[in-house]
Design an enzyme around this catalytic site. Structure first.
Site, mmCIF file in Angstrom:
data_model
loop_
_atom_site.group_PDB
_atom_site.id
_atom_site.type_symbol
_atom_site.label_atom_id
_atom_site.label_comp_id
_atom_site.label_asym_id
_atom_site.label_seq_id
_atom_site.Cartn_x
_atom_site.Cartn_y
_atom_site.Cartn_z
ATOM 1 N N SER A 70 0.823 -1.205 0.000
ATOM 2 C CA SER A 70 0.000 0.000 0.000
ATOM 3 C C SER A 70 0.852 1.248 0.000
ATOM 4 O O SER A 70 0.371 2.327 -0.302
ATOM 5 C CB SER A 70 -0.857 0.059 1.261
ATOM 6 O OG SER A 70 -1.475 -1.152 1.496
ATOM 7 N N HIS A 86 -2.036 -2.933 -6.758
ATOM 8 C CA HIS A 86 -2.607 -2.596 -5.459
ATOM 9 C C HIS A 86 -4.130 -2.698 -5.472
ATOM 10 O O HIS A 86 -4.813 -1.867 -6.073
ATOM 11 C CB HIS A 86 -2.155 -1.182 -5.050
ATOM 12 C CG HIS A 86 -2.652 -0.777 -3.701
ATOM 13 N ND1 HIS A 86 -3.294 0.407 -3.457
ATOM 14 C CD2 HIS A 86 -2.620 -1.436 -2.513
ATOM 15 C CE1 HIS A 86 -3.629 0.465 -2.185
ATOM 16 N NE2 HIS A 86 -3.230 -0.630 -1.593
#
Ligand SMILES: NC(=O)c1ccc[n+]([C@@H]2O[C@H](COP(=O)([O-])OP(=O)(O)OC[C@H]3O[C@@H](n4cnc5c(N)ncnc54)[C@H](O)[C@@H]3O)[C@@H](O)[C@H]2O)c1
Length: 588
Positions: free
Chosen positions: A119, A140
């Protein structure tokens, strides 16, 4: 390149969802955890999640069987010897990820793409731990991975363009909308989300408002699918801590420095849903069901509220008429006071129109409308408020006008009558201070349009008495609104959490990291927000947004709250958003 077999390493909060979504879209999945116990736990998560999908009618039983048959589970990384793509979803720690990528590099075939679901960590630093940095990228996903239709494809300066193309195609095949971006801590969505989450934690830590009220404020005030503290519990407080820590190290922005309580909670094992306890308590580890832990909000409920039947509303604008409508619908006798006969006629006309619209839309019976309307009387002099139990002021947002009004109301209204202001940016205590009854003064911050928005921020000053607070909460509830209680400082809950995020989005645009369209998409599809930041800024008005941001900056002196220069320039140029036909975007 055709991708058919995907390895997913780490089956925690994210990995289990990623494995599921890949299998649901026809990929063969090899799911890896380091030991038998954690593998079983990962298998259990996928099994329960697909079971829920069946219950909700999103999958049939046969489809579920097929999905599960496409996933094989292993504790051996060596089993990834023939995959086309690996998605790594192990804990957010750079050294661990670099070590894993070094191993993956040796095990997987040379054509395989190695992607990290990190992240916030540098994908570049992960990539250079392999002999194939050109075939390493970020992929992601958002939590929960099977639900959120957005994926950030992170390319480093060395990522091969064909790898980016393959990942974009792969993300689309999973039904996601991908956006390609550069390698910067937090990418688009988290860079904008985590500052806000951290601020919410600080509010909670400072006892500014309760966890329930902070969460309800953002759900109802902004239409977010979850409040910030419940979302942090879902993300995992350990993961959130790591993300903020990485962001802080890159940005050196104090607003990203993890709020101290996060570390304490992680240390105590309160990591959120995954451990059954975070900001809230859950029925069991990994359960979404919140249970009572005896610390829910509502201390003011111990105090008996004063009886309120007749109320006054002062003002003739959108807020005043909306509040009069809400209170009349709640069964109160309302006296609406405008400055002149003509503005009174206009205000009552607006009220009639709004009620009429509700009838036409089938939201109100004609007979009820007549009853409601009969409870509202108009006046053009404050003297008619002598006997009311409570007054809500909604006149122009200027401190001199409001203080003069409060001085008058204090003289006119009977002792014990509560004086409330609906100001969104002025200190309530300044109004309390000009009266002889500061204990009876409170903020009632309604949202626009008042008849639609259920949220009301009930603002207590240092002088507000418990009975006044309890009465304000009671009146709000009887009017069918949802009160949240907070202290008297700039932005209250909603604006203090919303506008810095909008301002950060402007900063990101200014830095040319991503386009307005991509940023809007990221927040809508990645976080489930009803509007992207630029859509919202154009609706709210750039001048209004700038004024709120300036107020926040002046109050908190937080360097990170300084209004983004681009916002100031657009306001100077007269590009104020939809109302002028041009803001961040141009309108017909
Ligand atoms: N939680 C979120 O909302 C979210 C959202 C998007 C991305 N991410 C990112 O996804 C990654 C995973 O986060 P998470 O929240 O799923 O973490 P988590 O703690 O829930 O899960 C991590 C899993 O990895 C396993 N694991 C640990 N070391 C391993 C190894 N060497 N090999 C294989 N498995 C290993 C653990 O047993 C655990 O099941 C992180 O990089 C995080 O930043 C998280």
């Amino acid at each position: 390149m055709e991708i058919t077999t995907v390895g997913v390493v780490g089956l925690g909060t994210m990995g289990a969802g990623i494995a599921e979504v890949c299998a649901r879209h026809g990929y063969q999945v090899l799911a890896i955890e380091p030991d038998a116990d954690s593998l079983e736990r990962g298998r259990g998560s996928i099994s329960r999640s697909t079971e829920r999908a069946v219950t909700r009618g999103k999958l049939t039983d046969t489809e579920r069987e097929e999905v599960l048959s496409r996933i094989s589970f292993s504790t051996q990384l060596e089993d990834l010897a023939s995959v086309d793509l690996v998605v790594e979803a192990i804990p957010e720690d750079l050294d661990t990820k670099r070590e894993l990528f070094g191993q993956l590099d040796k095990i997987t075939p040379p054509h395989a793409i190695l992607a990290s679901n990190t992240s916030s960590l540098s994908v570049t630093e992960i990539a250079v731990a392999t002999s194939r940095p050109a075939r390493v990228a970020g992929l992601h996903f958002f939590n929960p991975a099977p639900v959120q239709a957005f994926v950030e494809v992170v390319r480093t300066v060395v990522t091969d363009p064909s790898v980016v193309d393959d990942l974009v195609a792969m993300a689309r095949s999973l039904g996601k909308e991908p956006v390609v971006i550069g390698d910067r801590a937090g990418f688009i969505a988290n860079a904008l989300l985590f500052g806000y989450l951290n601020q919410a934690v600080s509010m909670y830590e400072a006892n500014y408002a309760s966890r329930e009220d902070i969460d309800a404020a953002m759900r109802m005030g902004c239409g977010y699918p979850m409040g910030p503290l419940a979302l942090l519990d879902l993300i995992g407080l350990d993961t959130a801590y790591q993300i903020l820590d990485t962001m802080y190290r890159q940005s050196r922005d104090r607003l990203h420095a993890p709020a101290p309580i996060l570390k304490q909670m992680v240390t105590a094992g309160l990591k959120g849903r995954k451990t059954g306890r975070g900001f809230y308590a859950y029925a069991a580890p990994n359960s979404p069901e919140i249970v009572d832990d005896g610390s829910a909000a509502g201390a003011e409920s111990n105090v008996e509220p004063r009886p309120v039947q007749s109320v006054g509303v002062v003002g003739s604008g959108t807020m005043a008429t909306g509040i009069a409508e809400v209170l009349a619908k709640g069964g109160f006798d309302v006296t609406l006071v405008a400055r002149s006969e003509s503005s009174l006629t206009r205000a009552l006309g607006a009220l009639d129109k709004s009620l009429e619209k509700a009838v036409q839309r089938g939201k109100l019976e004609a007979a009820d409308r007549d009853g409601i309307r009969a409870r509202v009387s108009g006046a053009s002099s404050l003297e008619s408020l002598a006997q009311v139990d409570l007054v809500v002021e909604a006149v122009v947002e200027e401190i001199s006008v409001k203080t003069a009004l409060f001085e008058n109301l204090d003289e006119i209204c009977k002792p014990g009558a509560i004086l409330a202001t609906t100001t969104s940016s002025l200190p309530v205590v300044e109004l309390a201070a000009v009266t002889s009854r500061p204990q009876d003064v409170v903020g009632l911050h309604f949202f626009n349009p008042a008849p639609v928005m259920r949220l009301v921020e009930v603002v207590r000053t240092v002088s507000t008495s418990p009975v006044t607070l309890a009465t304000a909460v009671d009146v709000t509830q009887r009017a069918g609104r949802h009160p949240v209680v907070c202290g008297d400082r700039a932005g209250f809950i909603v604006n203090a959490l919303l506008f810095p995020y909008l301002n950060d989005a402007v900063g990101m645009l200014e830095a040319n990291y991503a386009s307005a369209d991509d940023i809007d998409l990221a927040m809508k599809k990645g976080c489930g927000y009803p509007m992207g930041p630029f859509e919202l800024l154009d609706v709210v008005g750039l001048d209004v947004s700038l004024a709120i941001q300036q107020t926040l900056y002046r109050e908190f002196r937080e360097p990170g709250f300084a209004p983004a220069p681009r916002l100031e320039h657009l306001v100077t140029a007269g590009y104020l958003g939809r109302k002028t036909g041009r803001g961040f975007r141009a309108y017909e």
